[in-house]
Design a protein around this motif. Structure first.
Motif, PDB file in Angstrom:
ATOM      1  N   THR A  51      47.088  44.112  54.969  1.00  0.00           N
ATOM      2  CA  THR A  51      46.733  44.392  56.724  1.00  0.00           C
ATOM      3  C   THR A  51      47.962  45.316  57.010  1.00  0.00           C
ATOM      4  O   THR A  51      48.712  45.489  56.278  1.00  0.00           O
ATOM      5  CB  THR A  51      47.160  42.809  57.072  1.00  0.00           C
ATOM      6  OG1 THR A  51      48.123  42.117  56.551  1.00  0.00           O
ATOM      7  CG2 THR A  51      45.924  41.934  56.866  1.00  0.00           C
ATOM      8  N   LYS A  70      44.257  45.640  48.016  1.00  0.00           N
ATOM      9  CA  LYS A  70      44.422  44.194  47.927  1.00  0.00           C
ATOM     10  C   LYS A  70      45.807  44.033  47.604  1.00  0.00           C
ATOM     11  O   LYS A  70      46.534  44.734  46.644  1.00  0.00           O
ATOM     12  CB  LYS A  70      43.550  43.603  47.248  1.00  0.00           C
ATOM     13  CG  LYS A  70      42.226  43.556  47.702  1.00  0.00           C
ATOM     14  CD  LYS A  70      41.261  42.336  46.950  1.00  0.00           C
ATOM     15  CE  LYS A  70      39.925  42.147  47.727  1.00  0.00           C
ATOM     16  NZ  LYS A  70      39.262  40.814  47.008  1.00  0.00           N
ATOM     17  N   SER A  71      46.422  43.026  48.271  1.00  0.00           N
ATOM     18  CA  SER A  71      47.902  42.774  48.051  1.00  0.00           C
ATOM     19  C   SER A  71      48.284  41.302  48.062  1.00  0.00           C
ATOM     20  O   SER A  71      47.588  40.541  48.479  1.00  0.00           O
ATOM     21  CB  SER A  71      48.885  43.471  49.077  1.00  0.00           C
ATOM     22  OG  SER A  71      48.482  43.028  50.467  1.00  0.00           O
ATOM     23  N   ALA A  72      49.535  41.059  47.353  1.00  0.00           N
ATOM     24  CA  ALA A  72      49.853  39.726  47.244  1.00  0.00           C
ATOM     25  C   ALA A  72      51.474  39.699  47.221  1.00  0.00           C
ATOM     26  O   ALA A  72      51.961  40.886  46.959  1.00  0.00           O
ATOM     27  CB  ALA A  72      49.427  39.150  45.946  1.00  0.00           C
ATOM     28  N   ARG A 115      46.262  35.813  44.190  1.00  0.00           N
ATOM     29  CA  ARG A 115      46.576  35.633  45.587  1.00  0.00           C
ATOM     30  C   ARG A 115      45.959  37.071  46.170  1.00  0.00           C
ATOM     31  O   ARG A 115      46.333  37.188  47.362  1.00  0.00           O
ATOM     32  CB  ARG A 115      47.992  35.362  45.628  1.00  0.00           C
ATOM     33  CG  ARG A 115      48.381  34.106  45.337  1.00  0.00           C
ATOM     34  CD  ARG A 115      49.936  33.872  45.867  1.00  0.00           C
ATOM     35  NE  ARG A 115      50.575  33.551  44.630  1.00  0.00           N
ATOM     36  CZ  ARG A 115      51.702  33.635  44.805  1.00  0.00           C
ATOM     37  NH1 ARG A 115      52.679  34.004  45.754  1.00  0.00           N
ATOM     38  NH2 ARG A 115      52.510  33.369  43.487  1.00  0.00           N
ATOM     39  N   LEU A 116      45.452  37.809  45.491  1.00  0.00           N
ATOM     40  CA  LEU A 116      45.213  39.228  45.936  1.00  0.00           C
ATOM     41  C   LEU A 116      44.310  39.202  47.325  1.00  0.00           C
ATOM     42  O   LEU A 116      43.296  38.418  47.066  1.00  0.00           O
ATOM     43  CB  LEU A 116      44.650  40.096  45.208  1.00  0.00           C
ATOM     44  CG  LEU A 116      45.489  40.691  44.008  1.00  0.00           C
ATOM     45  CD1 LEU A 116      44.603  41.412  42.858  1.00  0.00           C
ATOM     46  CD2 LEU A 116      46.678  41.618  44.759  1.00  0.00           C
ATOM     47  N   ARG A 117      44.697  39.653  48.484  1.00  0.00           N
ATOM     48  CA  ARG A 117      43.765  39.616  49.486  1.00  0.00           C
ATOM     49  C   ARG A 117      43.726  40.954  50.087  1.00  0.00           C
ATOM     50  O   ARG A 117      44.576  42.000  49.952  1.00  0.00           O
ATOM     51  CB  ARG A 117      44.557  38.731  50.648  1.00  0.00           C
ATOM     52  CG  ARG A 117      44.458  37.497  49.990  1.00  0.00           C
ATOM     53  CD  ARG A 117      42.919  36.694  49.922  1.00  0.00           C
ATOM     54  NE  ARG A 117      42.859  35.154  49.604  1.00  0.00           N
ATOM     55  CZ  ARG A 117      42.846  34.862  48.179  1.00  0.00           C
ATOM     56  NH1 ARG A 117      42.950  35.885  47.456  1.00  0.00           N
ATOM     57  NH2 ARG A 117      42.950  33.457  47.885  1.00  0.00           N
ATOM     58  N   ARG A 118      42.922  41.398  50.887  1.00  0.00           N
ATOM     59  CA  ARG A 118      42.654  42.612  51.610  1.00  0.00           C
ATOM     60  C   ARG A 118      44.105  42.915  52.242  1.00  0.00           C
ATOM     61  O   ARG A 118      44.666  42.114  53.185  1.00  0.00           O
ATOM     62  CB  ARG A 118      41.524  42.601  52.546  1.00  0.00           C
ATOM     63  CG  ARG A 118      41.477  43.854  53.486  1.00  0.00           C
ATOM     64  CD  ARG A 118      41.005  45.023  52.843  1.00  0.00           C
ATOM     65  NE  ARG A 118      41.141  46.118  53.638  1.00  0.00           N
ATOM     66  CZ  ARG A 118      39.907  46.693  54.441  1.00  0.00           C
ATOM     67  NH1 ARG A 118      38.836  46.042  54.342  1.00  0.00           N
ATOM     68  NH2 ARG A 118      40.118  47.694  55.055  1.00  0.00           N
ATOM     69  N   LYS A 152      47.261  38.541  40.766  1.00  0.00           N
ATOM     70  CA  LYS A 152      45.805  38.318  40.745  1.00  0.00           C
ATOM     71  C   LYS A 152      45.332  37.335  41.699  1.00  0.00           C
ATOM     72  O   LYS A 152      44.356  37.511  42.495  1.00  0.00           O
ATOM     73  CB  LYS A 152      45.183  38.539  39.502  1.00  0.00           C
ATOM     74  CG  LYS A 152      45.292  39.806  38.842  1.00  0.00           C
ATOM     75  CD  LYS A 152      44.720  39.970  37.383  1.00  0.00           C
ATOM     76  CE  LYS A 152      44.841  41.221  36.938  1.00  0.00           C
ATOM     77  NZ  LYS A 152      44.458  41.466  35.602  1.00  0.00           N
ATOM     78  N   TYR A 186      29.307  34.363  45.231  1.00  0.00           N
ATOM     79  CA  TYR A 186      30.588  35.343  44.874  1.00  0.00           C
ATOM     80  C   TYR A 186      30.258  37.006  45.014  1.00  0.00           C
ATOM     81  O   TYR A 186      30.984  37.694  44.779  1.00  0.00           O
ATOM     82  CB  TYR A 186      31.200  35.012  43.726  1.00  0.00           C
ATOM     83  CG  TYR A 186      31.431  33.496  43.382  1.00  0.00           C
ATOM     84  CD1 TYR A 186      32.615  32.859  44.041  1.00  0.00           C
ATOM     85  CD2 TYR A 186      30.860  32.719  42.504  1.00  0.00           C
ATOM     86  CE1 TYR A 186      33.170  31.719  43.786  1.00  0.00           C
ATOM     87  CE2 TYR A 186      31.200  31.288  42.487  1.00  0.00           C
ATOM     88  CZ  TYR A 186      32.225  31.015  43.079  1.00  0.00           C
ATOM     89  OH  TYR A 186      32.670  29.611  42.826  1.00  0.00           O
ATOM     90  N   THR A 241      43.287  43.893  59.318  1.00  0.00           N
ATOM     91  CA  THR A 241      42.998  44.762  58.299  1.00  0.00           C
ATOM     92  C   THR A 241      42.547  46.364  59.040  1.00  0.00           C
ATOM     93  O   THR A 241      42.331  46.341  60.158  1.00  0.00           O
ATOM     94  CB  THR A 241      41.691  44.468  57.738  1.00  0.00           C
ATOM     95  OG1 THR A 241      40.611  44.074  58.586  1.00  0.00           O
ATOM     96  CG2 THR A 241      41.830  43.247  56.818  1.00  0.00           C
ATOM     97  N   ASP A 300      30.530  45.052  51.878  1.00  0.00           N
ATOM     98  CA  ASP A 300      31.075  45.477  50.623  1.00  0.00           C
ATOM     99  C   ASP A 300      30.313  46.709  50.174  1.00  0.00           C
ATOM    100  O   ASP A 300      30.884  47.675  49.921  1.00  0.00           O
ATOM    101  CB  ASP A 300      31.046  44.636  49.749  1.00  0.00           C
ATOM    102  CG  ASP A 300      32.015  43.140  50.142  1.00  0.00           C
ATOM    103  OD1 ASP A 300      33.165  43.431  50.538  1.00  0.00           O
ATOM    104  OD2 ASP A 300      31.435  42.035  49.697  1.00  0.00           O
TER     105      ASP A 300
END
Length: 508
Positions: free
Chosen positions: A338, A356-358, A333-336, A331, A93, A349, A99
């Motif tokens: 696009t 990060k969004s969901a 489901r947050l992904r970078r 939270k 992780y 991206t 990063d």
């Protein structure tokens, strides 16, 4: 990032347990060594007399046959197994090189946008930071050097110079480093300054390097080259204009964003185009959306943020409990985030959108449904054809550079798969306060809208005729200090035919 913080805390506790176990093991070995040290010192004074006693002879045999073997087993016992196992599990992780590079670029982005010098960032004394001095993180020589190396790897010699100079300054002030020395830093500095066209400073850095290491092969070669180039310039009799040209070469690298300076000024709260006369025409009011049944008795507070195009802010529009629920749902489901590639239409991206969004559908929880209904009641627009509620989180350095929410004429297929037309309007809800930075700025009109928790801003992206309003080009400024949570609702054209009617004039 929050999860990583607690992961590190667990690893520190695991490391302390390992240290305790290792200390206990060493204590046992030390006691054994001390006891045998005294015994062997006395025995070797008179070996025959000592071994003449049958008990001593027996115990010597026993020690060498049994006890030394037990000691060997104790020494070979690996008490780090639990710690290593925990570390191996958690490592999957951990952030990777990309990063770390991204975090370094974020610091440089903040440095440029908010005009911070390297010393300010290095000491952690950022504007808006509420951390006590004892808890404030500082950048070491090694940290500054690593930032410079990231810039160097991107051929960004402007930032390479800034961070290598800071690393050198901290070394000169007496800070120690176990990984880098002044020679290495000066080597980077000399080349990065040369790449920016400043031969004299390149030569100065090279000479200083050679004072520390006269045998440095590359520096000796550079010294001759820089001296030759400077002599060549003098022979040619470089004019003042040529020198000015050299000076102009220095600075930030070429930018793909033509409005960069305007954008960054607005992020700092500078360059606003609101005149006192226009300001006097902006008001705050109690708003019931033409006596909507839900708001006749309890109207909401509405403020004018801008006049042309009209941008309004609704206050206390969502409760803290509702906002926390939305964050809780988003939270996992947050992904970078696009963007839609304007040429291919593919979601991808991009370096100019760091967040990060969901997406949350109305059916997922009553709180989402309530927020959607509230948007419809206050705007008077039909949200059944709108996109799902998008929740976005911008960490430190998070941003979304200037963009349009609506599809332009050169993007005819932007929202074709939705079948609901173009994005007629944007509803942007701020779900956190931001300590510093993080404004929403409109670069074409020179407006800045600052985050205020529990408030929402609303504007139309299209004219009543359906033409795009290019004045709505906007951006999310980098977050300098704090954490920015927003949720937005993009409302589409279909369903608004009788709610926002076209005017009689084609130009409306």
């Amino acid at each position: 990032m929050t999860d990583l913080l607690f992961t590190e805390k667990d690893l520190v506790n695991s490391l302390k347990d390992y240290i305790t176990a290792e200390e206990s093991k060493l204590e046992q070995i030390k006691k054994w060594a001390d006891k045998l040290d005294v015994l062997s010192a006395a025995a070797t004074q008179d070996p025959e007399g000592f071994l003449g006693h049958p008990v001593n002879a027996f115990k010597l045999m026993k020690r060498l046959n049994t006890e030394w073997g037990e000691l060997e087993s104790l020494v070979l016992t690996d008490v780090s197994d639990v710690f290593i196992s925990n570390l191996t599990i958690q490592r999957q992780y951990f952030p990777n090189d990309d990063d770390q590079i991204g975090a370094a670029k974020a610091l440089m982005r903040l440095q440029d946008t908010y005009q911070l010098d390297t010393g300010t960032i290095s000491t952690g004394e950022l504007p808006g930071s509420s951390l006590a001095a004892s808890h404030r993180s500082v950048l070491t020589v090694d940290d500054c050097y690593d930032l410079g190396k990231v810039a160097y790897s991107e051929a960004d010699y402007y930032h390479t110079e800034l961070w290598m100079v800071q690393a050198l300054k901290q070394l000169d002030e007496g800070e120690m480093s176990s990984t880098v020395d002044a020679v290495t830093i000066l080597d980077y500095l000399s080349y990065s300054v040369y790449q920016q066209g400043d031969l004299e400073r390149s030569l100065d850095f090279t000479k200083r390097l050679l004072e520390l290491d006269p045998t440095h092969q590359r520096a000796n070669g550079n010294l001759k080259y820089f001296e030759y180039q400077l002599a060549k310039q003098e022979k040619m009799g470089a004019s003042e204009e040529a020198q000015t040209e050299e000076t102009q070469r220095k600075g930030r690298p070429d930018d793909y964003l033509p409005e960069r300076k305007k954008y960054e000024r607005l992020c700092r709260g500078e360059g606003l185009r609101m005149t006192p006369r226009r300001q006097s025409r902006l008001f705050c009011r109690y708003f019931d959306n033409n006596r909507h049944p839900k708001y006749v008795i309890g109207p909401v507070k509405q403020e004018d943020e801008w006049d042309r195009p009209r941008i309004v802010r609704y206050l206390n529009i969502v409760s803290d409990k509702e906002m926390e629920k939305v964050k809780e749902l988003a939270k996992p489901r947050l992904r970078r985030a696009t963007i839609s590639n304007p040429l291919t239409g593919v979601l991808e991206t991009a370096h100019y959108r760091i967040s990060k969004s969901a997406w949350l559908g109305a059916f997922e929880h009553p709180v989402v449904d309530r927020i959607n209904q509230r948007i419809e009641d206050l705007t008077g627009l039909d949200v059944t054809t709108a996109e799902d509620l998008q929740v976005a989180n911008y960490g430190v350095g998070g941003q979304y550079e200037p963009h349009f929410d609506f599809g332009r004429k050169d993007e005819p297929d932007a929202f074709e798969e939705l079948g609901t037309g173009n994005r007629i309007a944007t509803w942007l809800l701020y779900m956190s306060d931001v300590q510093a930075g993080g404004a929403t700025v409109f670069t074409d009109i020179g407006a800045s809208v600052w985050p205020r928790k529990g408030t929402a801003v609303f504007w139309y992206n299209l004219y009543p005729s359906g033409e795009g309003d290019y004045r709505t080009r906007h951006a999310a400024c980098p977050v300098l200090v704090g954490n920015k949570w927003v949720s937005n609702k993009w409302i589409h054209e279909r369903g608004q035919e009788f709610r926002r009617r076209c005017g009689l004039q084609e130009t409306d």
